[in-house]
Design a protein around this motif. Structure first.
Motif, short mmCIF file in Angstrom:
data_model
loop_
_atom_site.label_atom_id
_atom_site.label_comp_id
_atom_site.label_asym_id
_atom_site.label_seq_id
_atom_site.Cartn_x
_atom_site.Cartn_y
_atom_site.Cartn_z
N LEU A 53 0.97 -0.97 -0.14
CA LEU A 53 0.22 0.07 -0.13
C LEU A 53 1.20 0.93 0.20
O LEU A 53 0.30 1.85 -0.62
N ARG A 54 2.21 1.14 0.42
CA ARG A 54 3.03 2.17 0.81
C ARG A 54 3.80 2.34 -0.52
O ARG A 54 5.27 3.03 -0.77
N GLY A 55 4.10 1.44 -1.36
CA GLY A 55 4.17 1.99 -2.53
C GLY A 55 6.32 0.70 -2.39
O GLY A 55 6.62 1.21 -3.05
N MET A 56 5.97 0.18 -1.58
CA MET A 56 7.00 -0.66 -1.31
C MET A 56 7.33 -1.58 -1.86
O MET A 56 6.65 -2.71 -2.19
N SER A 57 8.35 -2.63 -2.91
CA SER A 57 8.89 -3.47 -2.99
C SER A 57 9.31 -4.81 -1.68
O SER A 57 9.76 -4.55 -1.46
N VAL A 58 8.51 -6.22 -2.14
CA VAL A 58 8.29 -7.12 -0.37
C VAL A 58 8.48 -7.89 -1.00
O VAL A 58 8.57 -8.83 -2.31
N LYS A 59 9.52 -8.65 0.11
CA LYS A 59 9.66 -9.89 -0.29
C LYS A 59 8.94 -10.80 1.26
O LYS A 59 9.44 -10.51 2.30
N ILE A 60 8.09 -11.99 1.32
CA ILE A 60 8.05 -12.49 2.20
C ILE A 60 9.16 -14.28 1.68
O ILE A 60 8.97 -14.37 1.09
N LEU A 61 9.58 -14.39 3.02
CA LEU A 61 10.86 -15.85 3.17
C LEU A 61 9.76 -16.24 4.67
O LEU A 61 9.18 -15.93 5.50
N ASP A 62 10.11 -17.63 4.30
CA ASP A 62 9.17 -18.61 5.31
C ASP A 62 9.67 -19.91 5.70
O ASP A 62 9.82 -20.54 4.63
N SER A 63 9.78 -20.49 6.43
CA SER A 63 10.43 -21.40 6.94
C SER A 63 10.25 -22.68 6.47
O SER A 63 9.81 -23.93 5.66
#
Length: 335
Positions: free
Chosen positions: A32-42
Motif C-alpha cells: 500500500l505504501r508503494g514498497m517492493s516486498v519479499k516474504i521468507l518463511d521456513s
C-alpha cells in the motif's frame, strides 16, 4: 504471489521474515505504501500457526469478524497481501544476516540462497516451535491413531468421544469448537483456574463440555487406536477410566528463536526488543507480532496488525526520510 527460487541482483525495499498473520498484513501495508516486498518463511505454506496448528479453530478477537476459522482468516490475509504481488520464498530458514556498511544493503542467507534487501521486518511469531508432547510411555505409539496435538480436519472428530487436555486459550477454544459436533467432549485441567479469555471460559461452561478440574491424564489405552483414558484427581488421587476415541493435547509449545539469536539483536525473555517505532537495536531492522517485545506488550493477532503498520511506516521513512511516516487513511490513498 510470485514464487522466487533464485538469488536476486536487485534488493527489495523490505523483506518480511515470517508468513503468518502479522507478516502477511505487513506485506499488504508495505505494498500500500508503494514498497517492493519479499516474504521468507521456513514453512512450506503461508499462514503460520493459523494454517499449521489450528486451521479448523474459530478465532473471535479479530476486528470485523464475530468468529472466523483460522484457515479462512489466513486465506483472506494472503489474498489481501497478494494485491501487491510480493515475492514469496517458502521452505527457507534464514540462518545468517549480513549488512554492507557502505551501501546499507542487508543480505539474508538461507541454506541455498541469498536475499538482498534494504530493510527487514521480522514477524516470525514465536520462532521455531513444536507442541509439548505427552510424557507417557504409550503416547508415541498412539500418535496419529487418536492422539492429536493439533487438528487440521475438524470433521475427523465428528461424532467422536473427545478428551481435551489443557487449560489455556487453545484448550478452551477447542472445547467450544469440538463440543457441538462431537459425541461427547471432556476437558481436564490440573487446576481450577483457566488461562483463557473469560468469555471463552464462560461459553465453555454453558456448553456441552464436561469439565474436570484438578484432573490429570495418567494413561491412554487401546489396541489399534485410542479407546480409553485413565485420569486422576491430583488432590485425592482417585482415578476414573473414560471411554474415548481421541485425545487433543494443548499443554503449550517449546519454541526457540533459532539462528536469530546470533544476529546481534537485543533479546529479552526469548523475544526481540523494539522501541515505539518497532525498530530493533540494528537500524533498518524492525520486528512485530509475537516475536517482538516492549513495555505493555500484548500477544494478539489484532495488536500484531497494528505493530506491522507501525513497522512498515517507519521502515518507509528509514528508506526515504522525505516520506511521511503517516501516509493518511487508506480510504484516501490512491491504489
Amino acid at each position: 504471489m510470485s514464487e522466487n527460487h533464485n538469488n536476486d541482483s536487485q534488493p527489495v525495499d523490505v523483506t518480511i521474515i515470517g508468513g503468518g498473520p502479522t507478516g502477511l498484513f505487513g506485506a499488504f501495508y508495505a505494498g500500500l505504501r508503494g514498497m517492493s516486498v519479499k516474504i521468507l518463511d521456513s514453512l512450506d505454506i503461508l499462514g503460520g500457526q493459523l494454517t499449521t496448528l489450528y486451521p479448523e479453530k474459530f478465532i473471535y478477537d479479530v476486528g470485523g469478524f464475530p468468529q472466523i476459522l483460522a484457515k479462512d482468516l489466513a486465506q483472506a490475509l494472503i489474498d489481501q497481501a497478494n494485491q501487491y504481488k510480493p515475492v514469496v520464498s517458502l521452505g527457507e530458514r534464514v540462518d545468517r544476516l549480513e549488512r554492507d556498511v557502505s551501501s546499507g544493503i542487508f543480505t539474508l542467507h538461507t541454506k541455498s540462497q541469498k536475499h538482498r534487501t534494504r530493510s527487514i521486518l521480522i514477524a516470525a511469531g514465536i520462532g521455531a516451535f513444536e507442541p509439548k508432547t505427552l510424557q507417557l510411555p504409550e503416547a508415541e505409539g498412539f500418535a496419529g491413531r487418536g492422539l492429536h496435538y493439533f487438528v487440521k480436519d475438524l470433521q475427523s472428530l465428528r461424532n467422536k468421544r473427545v478428551l481435551i487436555v489443557g487449560g489455556g486459550d487453545s484448550a478452551v477454544d477447542w472445547a467450544n469448537t469440538v463440543s457441538p459436533i462431537a459425541a461427547s467432549c471432556t476437558l481436564i485441567h490440573r487446576r481450577d483456574q483457566f488461562r483463557a479469555h473469560e468469555q471463552s471460559v464462560a461459553l465453555m461452561r454453558r456448553g456441552q463440555t464436561k469439565i474436570l478440574t484438578f484432573y490429570e491424564l495418567k494413561r491412554i489405552g487401546g489396541s489399534d487406536r485410542i479407546e480409553n483414558a485413565t485420569v486422576y484427581d491430583n488432590r485425592s488421587k482417585e482415578e476414573q477410566i473414560i471411554d474415548i476415541d481421541a485425545v487433543l493435547v494443548n499443554v503449550g509449545f517449546n519454541n526457540s528463536l533459532g539462528p536469530i539469536k546470533e544476529w546481534g539483536l537485543e533479546i529479552e525473555g526469548g523475544s526481540i526488543k523494539v522501541d515505539a517505532m518497532m525498530q530493533t537495536n540494528i537500524p533498518g531492522v524492525f520486528a512485530a507480532g509475537d516475536i517482538a517485545t516492549f513495555p505493555g506488550k500484548l500477544k494478539l493477532i489484532a495488536t500484531g496488525f497494528g505493530e506491522a503498520c507501525i513497522a512498515v511506516n517507519f521502515a518507509k521513512h528509514y528508506l526515504d526520510p522525505k516520506a511521511n511516516i503517516f501516509p493518511g487513511h487508506s480510504s484516501n490513498m490512491k491504489r
